[in-house]
Design a protein around this motif. Structure first.
Motif, mmCIF file in Angstrom:
data_model
loop_
_atom_site.group_PDB
_atom_site.id
_atom_site.type_symbol
_atom_site.label_atom_id
_atom_site.label_comp_id
_atom_site.label_asym_id
_atom_site.label_seq_id
_atom_site.Cartn_x
_atom_site.Cartn_y
_atom_site.Cartn_z
ATOM 1 N N GLU A 11 0.832 -1.202 0.000
ATOM 2 C CA GLU A 11 0.000 0.000 0.000
ATOM 3 C C GLU A 11 0.872 1.259 0.000
ATOM 4 O O GLU A 11 0.630 2.197 -0.746
ATOM 5 C CB GLU A 11 -0.920 0.016 1.213
ATOM 6 C CG GLU A 11 -1.826 1.229 1.259
ATOM 7 C CD GLU A 11 -2.716 1.246 2.483
ATOM 8 O OE1 GLU A 11 -3.130 2.346 2.859
ATOM 9 O OE2 GLU A 11 -2.989 0.183 3.054
ATOM 10 N N ARG A 12 1.915 1.258 0.829
ATOM 11 C CA ARG A 12 2.814 2.417 0.900
ATOM 12 C C ARG A 12 3.598 2.563 -0.398
ATOM 13 O O ARG A 12 3.752 3.659 -0.929
ATOM 14 C CB ARG A 12 3.778 2.265 2.081
ATOM 15 C CG ARG A 12 4.667 3.465 2.287
ATOM 16 C CD ARG A 12 5.604 3.285 3.471
ATOM 17 N NE ARG A 12 6.435 2.111 3.396
ATOM 18 C CZ ARG A 12 7.562 2.038 2.681
ATOM 19 N NH1 ARG A 12 7.985 3.060 1.993
ATOM 20 N NH2 ARG A 12 8.264 0.925 2.666
ATOM 21 N N ALA A 15 1.421 4.006 -3.251
ATOM 22 C CA ALA A 15 0.669 5.221 -2.921
ATOM 23 C C ALA A 15 0.801 6.296 -3.995
ATOM 24 O O ALA A 15 -0.104 7.108 -4.180
ATOM 25 C CB ALA A 15 1.130 5.770 -1.568
ATOM 26 N N TRP A 16 1.916 6.293 -4.735
ATOM 27 C CA TRP A 16 2.111 7.311 -5.775
ATOM 28 C C TRP A 16 1.000 7.261 -6.813
ATOM 29 O O TRP A 16 0.679 8.273 -7.421
ATOM 30 C CB TRP A 16 3.479 7.149 -6.443
ATOM 31 C CG TRP A 16 3.639 5.847 -7.157
ATOM 32 C CD1 TRP A 16 4.115 4.685 -6.642
ATOM 33 C CD2 TRP A 16 3.308 5.577 -8.519
ATOM 34 N NE1 TRP A 16 4.100 3.700 -7.596
ATOM 35 C CE2 TRP A 16 3.597 4.213 -8.760
ATOM 36 C CE3 TRP A 16 2.775 6.343 -9.556
ATOM 37 C CZ2 TRP A 16 3.393 3.613 -9.991
ATOM 38 C CZ3 TRP A 16 2.563 5.735 -10.784
ATOM 39 C CH2 TRP A 16 2.882 4.393 -10.991
ATOM 40 N N GLN A 20 0.075 10.184 -3.657
ATOM 41 C CA GLN A 20 0.547 10.284 -2.283
ATOM 42 C C GLN A 20 1.986 9.770 -2.157
ATOM 43 O O GLN A 20 2.398 8.878 -2.891
ATOM 44 C CB GLN A 20 -0.329 9.434 -1.348
ATOM 45 C CG GLN A 20 -1.771 9.855 -1.285
ATOM 46 C CD GLN A 20 -1.935 11.133 -0.512
ATOM 47 O OE1 GLN A 20 -1.439 11.277 0.597
ATOM 48 N NE2 GLN A 20 -2.644 12.092 -1.098
ATOM 49 N N ARG A 22 3.927 8.172 0.935
ATOM 50 C CA ARG A 22 3.780 7.693 2.309
ATOM 51 C C ARG A 22 5.111 7.120 2.766
ATOM 52 O O ARG A 22 5.711 6.303 2.069
ATOM 53 C CB ARG A 22 2.708 6.617 2.383
ATOM 54 C CG ARG A 22 1.332 7.147 2.089
ATOM 55 C CD ARG A 22 0.244 6.127 2.344
ATOM 56 N NE ARG A 22 -1.028 6.675 1.947
ATOM 57 C CZ ARG A 22 -1.814 6.144 1.016
ATOM 58 N NH1 ARG A 22 -1.475 5.032 0.418
ATOM 59 N NH2 ARG A 22 -2.951 6.729 0.712
ATOM 60 N N ARG A 24 7.390 5.666 6.322
ATOM 61 C CA ARG A 24 7.340 5.175 7.695
ATOM 62 C C ARG A 24 8.765 5.023 8.199
ATOM 63 O O ARG A 24 9.538 4.213 7.670
ATOM 64 C CB ARG A 24 6.613 3.829 7.754
ATOM 65 C CG ARG A 24 6.389 3.345 9.181
ATOM 66 C CD ARG A 24 5.558 2.084 9.264
ATOM 67 N NE ARG A 24 4.310 2.257 8.552
ATOM 68 C CZ ARG A 24 3.726 1.299 7.824
ATOM 69 N NH1 ARG A 24 4.275 0.118 7.712
ATOM 70 N NH2 ARG A 24 2.595 1.528 7.207
ATOM 71 N N SER A 56 7.588 9.715 9.711
ATOM 72 C CA SER A 56 6.453 8.905 9.277
ATOM 73 C C SER A 56 5.344 9.880 8.918
ATOM 74 O O SER A 56 4.924 10.685 9.765
ATOM 75 C CB SER A 56 5.995 7.960 10.381
ATOM 76 O OG SER A 56 6.990 6.997 10.669
ATOM 77 N N SER A 58 2.322 11.142 5.459
ATOM 78 C CA SER A 58 1.733 10.988 4.137
ATOM 79 C C SER A 58 1.633 12.383 3.528
ATOM 80 O O SER A 58 1.149 13.312 4.185
ATOM 81 C CB SER A 58 0.347 10.356 4.250
ATOM 82 O OG SER A 58 -0.221 10.186 2.975
ATOM 83 N N ASN A 60 0.595 14.800 0.004
ATOM 84 C CA ASN A 60 -0.151 14.900 -1.240
ATOM 85 C C ASN A 60 0.799 15.411 -2.330
ATOM 86 O O ASN A 60 1.247 16.555 -2.275
ATOM 87 C CB ASN A 60 -1.338 15.848 -1.067
ATOM 88 C CG ASN A 60 -2.207 15.920 -2.290
ATOM 89 O OD1 ASN A 60 -1.812 15.546 -3.390
ATOM 90 N ND2 ASN A 60 -3.409 16.423 -2.111
#
Length: 91
Positions: A11-12, A15-16, A20, A22, A24, A56, A58, A60
């Protein structure tokens, strides 16, 4: 050499696709440089220790200026923009 498979946070990593970034526990240096890369810019670090802080968050990617402002503000960085594409960072 073949290595054993490793678990990833898909998911991370993807994200692009949703615009996004993201992260961690990523070093501040990597995060700031990645955001600047989206503007075709670069970062000059005057304090290497500052760049090691774990982040960590997220961001935009459709609002890079806001993302940069938020990161700089929350991390209390002292910065000087030489141009829109060159950012000097001090601790």
């Amino acid at each position: 050499q073949v290595q054993a498979p490793q678990a990833v946070d898909a998911e991370r990593l993807l994200a692009w696709r949703d615009g996004q970034l993201r992260v961690r526990n990523a070093p501040l240096r990597e995060v700031l440089e990645e955001l600047m890369r989206y503007q075709g810019g670069r970062v000059i670090w005057l304090d290497e220790q500052v760049g090691q802080r774990p982040i960590s968050a997220s961001f935009n990617l459709k609002q890079i200026d806001s993302a940069l402002d938020a990161l700089i503000s929350t991390q209390k960085l002292r910065t000087t923009a030489l141009t829109r594409r060159v950012l000097i960072v001090r601790g």
